[in-house]
Design a protein around this motif. Structure first.
Motif: not given
Length: 619
Positions: A390, A421, A424, A459-463
């Motif tokens: 991240d 995934s 940021k 990046q979306q909310s999930s990984r």
């Protein structure tokens, strides 16, 4: 070329079909011929026919296709053999205008041959340039697959990934479907077609339509050799192409590039080494071209090993050949001496092969033991394990500050993006800003295209990749690199997602991982093709084995695959003790760094040599 028929599937048949089509086409033009090749076709066509073979068909000279005046050559036919590309049509038009201006066109016939399909847009370009009428004929050489080895075939479509995922140009899917139909005509109908990815359904529907147009009554009258066609869209797994390959063959390609089974290495390292049956050629005093395929027994043994095991294998082979030479001292009778002499040619070829690969291994080792390589490898492994993904990676920042080759920088950034995934927003913007400052504003286009095809993304909310990695055991600790027990040995820590999917499809089946498959991009395709029961049974008149005896899967990579993935598939094939075999098919040259495709032919971006874009292999 006997090695091409040594696998579970005789891919030599595809090569013979291509040679037959080439001969039929060239025999149409009576008299002497000079061929002007599209440079990108010389390698692929070389896999089909050597120059000595073409000379038998009255080919007197061969030249590279380029603009300007063509060399003066006394022949009846001038053949332009090219891909259907607009810029190549401009080149041919320039050649023909020069011929007309010099008054040569009246004495020669000019033929245009498209590989592997004619293109109306290209023909219109020739009309616009005013040279269409100068051409005596326009033909098509329908070579869809080129045989690279006994278990690997390739369509050699260098720009397929760019076409599909950056330009949204899908016309090549028709050629892919046609190529797979050709495979069916030679080896029987695929009873099962499965796959994952955005364009898999389109390929299946095109194949279904083509089969319906031909007529089911025209299906090949043979028991299917392949049990399953498995299509893996490259976008399903964008992590693997960014990870450094650690097999012998993979590292050779990483550092020097293997193209059409040939690698070019520093010539001074091979003055004393010759390749026996491979006949290395010296392009110039500084470069040695060496053919790498399974025709050489030692290379077939080495290529899929983790590089850590190569030294031990070479040492064992050296001791074995030394022991064989010592047998001459034990020969006491004339009969024993004759037996030893009979073995000498094979022993000498093995010795030369051993010297060759010892030199290659030394070249590779000089790089792998360097501190820079080891540091980069550690960064890759940390990213794969999800450590600090991240954050902005200090190692990548140092790379940018030192202005290391942009491909190295982007490869690591793309790996961080894929394994996390997405990045940021502040991390992605930081990388983009630093790259623009260090390498130039023109690479805004490069970065845009990487985002378009999904290599770079927010990046979306999930990984989902974290879940996929854990569920499929993609990262493995304590990998046995010498005597591997898992496909993760090809990267020393990471099991390619694409090959893990193949492994699960074979045993116990994709139904067991349906939740995981939903996290992987692209729709799932699982279809069957109707085949008569008579063909499903073992036919005594069939030249092929029954699918009930050995299940053979054709794994087709749409968009490229790496040598490490091929090695992993071979490992699975051997591990299953013949119960389940595989073959590989792709859309282009074997690709060590998929990113190369994304840069290829993009305006104002760096250019890289093409890798495997779509390729095929049998397991």
């Amino acid at each position: 070329m006997a090695h091409l028929s040594a696998g579970k599937v005789n891919f030599g048949t595809l090569r013979e079909l291509a040679r037959k089509d080439l001969v039929t086409l060239l025999e149409k033009f009576s008299g002497t011929k000079a061929i002007f090749w599209d440079e990108e076709l010389t390698g692929p066509i070389g896999l089909v026919a050597e120059y000595s073979f073409l000379k038998e068909l009255d080919v007197v000279k061969m030249f590279q296709l380029k603009r300007g005046r063509i060399p003066s050559v006394s022949v009846k036919n001038i053949l332009f053999i090219t891909r259907p590309e607009i810029e190549l049509m401009d080149c041919i038009a320039d050649n023909l205008h020069c011929e007309e201006n010099q008054g040569h066109s009246a004495n020669k016939e000019y033929q245009l041959i498209f590989v592997s399909r004619r293109c109306a847009v290209c023909e219109q370009r020739l009309k616009d340039k005013g040279v269409y009428g100068t051409l005596t004929s326009i033909d098509e050489l329908p070579i869809d697959f080129y045989t690279l080895d006994s278990d690997v075939i390739s369509m050699e479509l260098d720009s397929i990934f760019k076409d599909l995922y950056i330009d949204n140009e899908t016309s090549s899917l028709h050629q892919i479907a046609r190529g797979l139909m050709t495979v069916q005509s030679l080896y029987g109908i695929f009873p099962n077609i499965v796959g994952k990815g955005r364009h898999v359904r389109n390929i299946f529907e095109l194949m279904t339509r083509m089969r319906r147009d031909i007529g089911v009554d025209c299906d090949p009258p043979m028991s299917p050799l392949f049990d399953t066609l498995m299509i893996i869209d490259r976008t399903v797994d964008l992590v693997t192409p960014a990870v450094t390959q650690l097999t012998y063959e993979g590292l050779i390609d990483e550092f020097y590039g293997i193209k059409h089974n040939t690698v070019k290495l520093p010539g001074e390292k091979f003055q004393a080494a010759t390749s026996g049956g491979q006949s290395p050629r010296s392009d110039d005093s500084a470069v040695k071209s060496i053919v790498l395929n399974s025709a050489e027994e030692l290379y077939a043994d080495l290529r899929d090993k983790n590089f850590s095991a190569v030294g031990t294998t070479l040492s064992r082979k050296a001791k074995a050949i030394s022991a064989q030479y010592e047998e001459r001292h034990e020969a006491k009778t004339v009969s024993e001496l004759k037996q030893f002499v009979a073995k000498l040619p094979q022993m000498q070829a093995t010795k030369q092969s051993l010297a060759l690969h010892t030199s290659i291994a030394e070249l590779v080792k000089e790089i792998t033991i360097s501190e820079a390589f080891q540091e980069a490898l550690q960064v890759e492994q940390d990213l794969l394990n999800g450590i600090d993904t991240d954050k902005v990676c200090p190692y990548i920042e140092d790379f940018i500050c030192k202005q290391e080759p942009l491909t190295k920088v982007l490869r690591l950034i793309c790996l961080q993006s894929a394994s996390n995934s997405g990045l940021k927003p502040r991390v992605l913007e930081h990388y983009k800003r630093e790259i623009i400052h260090a390498y130039g504003f023109q690479h805004m286009v490069t970065l845009h295209n990487l985002e378009t095809c999904g290599l770079l993304r927010l990046q979306q909310s999930s990984r989902p990749f974290t879940v996929i990695r854990r569920a499929l055991n993609l990262t493995v600790d304590d990998v046995n690199e010498i005597t591997p027990t898992d496909i993760s040995y090809v990267h020393s820590i990471y099991a390619p997602l694409s090959v893990r999917l193949v492994q699960w499809a074979a045993k116990p089946g994709w139904k067991q991982i349906s939740d995981v498959l939903n996290l992987i991009p692209g729709p799932l395709v699982q279809e069957t093709q109707p085949i008569s029961m008579d063909l499903r049974r073992n036919s005594k008149n069939s030249i092929h084995s029954s699918i009930e005896e050995t299940k053979v899967t054709l794994v087709f990579f749409l968009g490229g695959c790496t040598y490490a993935e091929i090695s992993a598939l071979r490992f699975l094939s051997k591990r299953d003790d013949g119960q389940y075999s595989s073959s590989i098919a792709c859309t282009i040259d074997i690709l060590v760094l998929l990113i190369g495709f994304f840069f290829l032919q993009l305006p104002q971006t760096i250019l890289l040599p093409p890798r495997i874009s779509q390729m095929g292999r049998t397991f």
